[in-house]
Design a protein around this motif. Structure first.
Motif, PDB file in Angstrom:
ATOM      1  N   THR A  40      95.963 -10.881   2.878  1.00 11.90           N
ATOM      2  CA  THR A  40      94.978 -10.689   1.800  1.00 11.90           C
ATOM      3  C   THR A  40      94.177 -11.958   1.508  1.00 11.90           C
ATOM      4  O   THR A  40      93.345 -11.966   0.597  1.00 11.90           O
ATOM      5  N   ASP A  43      90.484 -11.577   1.347  1.00 16.18           N
ATOM      6  CA  ASP A  43      89.989 -10.622   0.358  1.00 16.18           C
ATOM      7  C   ASP A  43      90.564 -10.919  -1.027  1.00 16.18           C
ATOM      8  O   ASP A  43      90.869 -10.014  -1.796  1.00 16.18           O
ATOM      9  N   ARG A  47      91.074  -7.999  -4.005  1.00 20.74           N
ATOM     10  CA  ARG A  47      92.481  -7.605  -4.019  1.00 20.74           C
ATOM     11  C   ARG A  47      93.256  -8.220  -5.179  1.00 20.74           C
ATOM     12  O   ARG A  47      94.213  -7.623  -5.676  1.00 20.74           O
ATOM     13  N   HIS A  48      92.856  -9.415  -5.608  1.00 23.26           N
ATOM     14  CA  HIS A  48      93.657 -10.128  -6.599  1.00 23.26           C
ATOM     15  C   HIS A  48      92.889 -10.466  -7.882  1.00 23.26           C
ATOM     16  O   HIS A  48      93.384 -10.200  -8.976  1.00 23.26           O
TER      17      HIS A  48
END
Length: 204
Positions: A40, A43, A47-48
């Motif tokens: 991840t 991204d 995503r976070h």
């Protein structure tokens, strides 16, 4: 000053720049101390960070906010960055047992112009915090999280937990040990993920 849209909300340019700096810090530190999954890293924003921003959009900032198992700072550091502008009097505490991650969290909070206290302890070893709000993301199953909430949340407080595709099964399992009021909100970034807003946590 023009605001910038992130997900389904808007932030000031100053807050946006703080969030972008935080993204840069995560990319810099993560390969060394594994802040987030390598898959991840490319991204982080969607995503976070956007996912963490949504947690703040579900509620009004309280007087005290406790983020448990903070890891790389999702959502704790994002909460602190947004609070710097929206709720500067909100006392935010992040609990993380990994010393290296605590060093990162303190650096991120300082460099992003936010305010929060970082506690380098295991969640179950921290004296009850009586927080108005408690949050966690990618930490444990819901049954375990509710145990932490019972310990650290005010009786009238609210828990905010990000959960993935198996969230309904986790809720069913948790109800065998806990009673609670639940509201689920679909994630802005993951169609099958949700944010669970929980109140009235008591043991069965």
């Amino acid at each position: 000053m023009a605001e910038i849209k992130i997900g389904e909300t808007y932030v000031s340019r100053e807050t946006y720049e703080r969030l972008k700096h935080y993204e840069t810090l995560v990319k810099k530190w993560s390969p060394k101390i594994n802040l987030i999954a390598k898959s991840t890293l490319s991204d982080i924003w969607d995503r976070h960070i956007v996912d963490s921003i949504q947690i703040c959009e579900e509620v009004v900032f309280p007087q005290t906010w406790l983020d448990i198992g903070s890891g790389g700072g999702f959502p704790g550091v994002v909460v602190a960055i947004l609070a710097a502008e929206r709720a500067p009097d909100c006392a935010i505490t992040l609990i993380e047992s990994d010393q290296r991650k605590c060093a990162f969290l303190r650096t991120a909070i300082r460099e992003c112009g936010a305010k929060a206290t970082v506690m380098s302890k295991r969640i179950e070893q921290v004296p009850p915090m009586a927080a108005d709000m408690i949050s966690a993301r990618a930490l444990a199953d819901l049954t375990t999280l509710l145990g932490f909430a019972e310990r650290h949340l005010k009786p009238e407080g609210t828990a905010l937990f990000s959960k993935g595709i198996q969230w309904k099964k986790e809720v069913d399992n948790a109800r065998s040990q806990w009673q609670f009021d639940l509201k689920s909100t679909s994630s802005w970034t993951e169609p099958e993920a949700v944010i669970l807003e929980i109140r009235g946590v008591t043991r069965v």
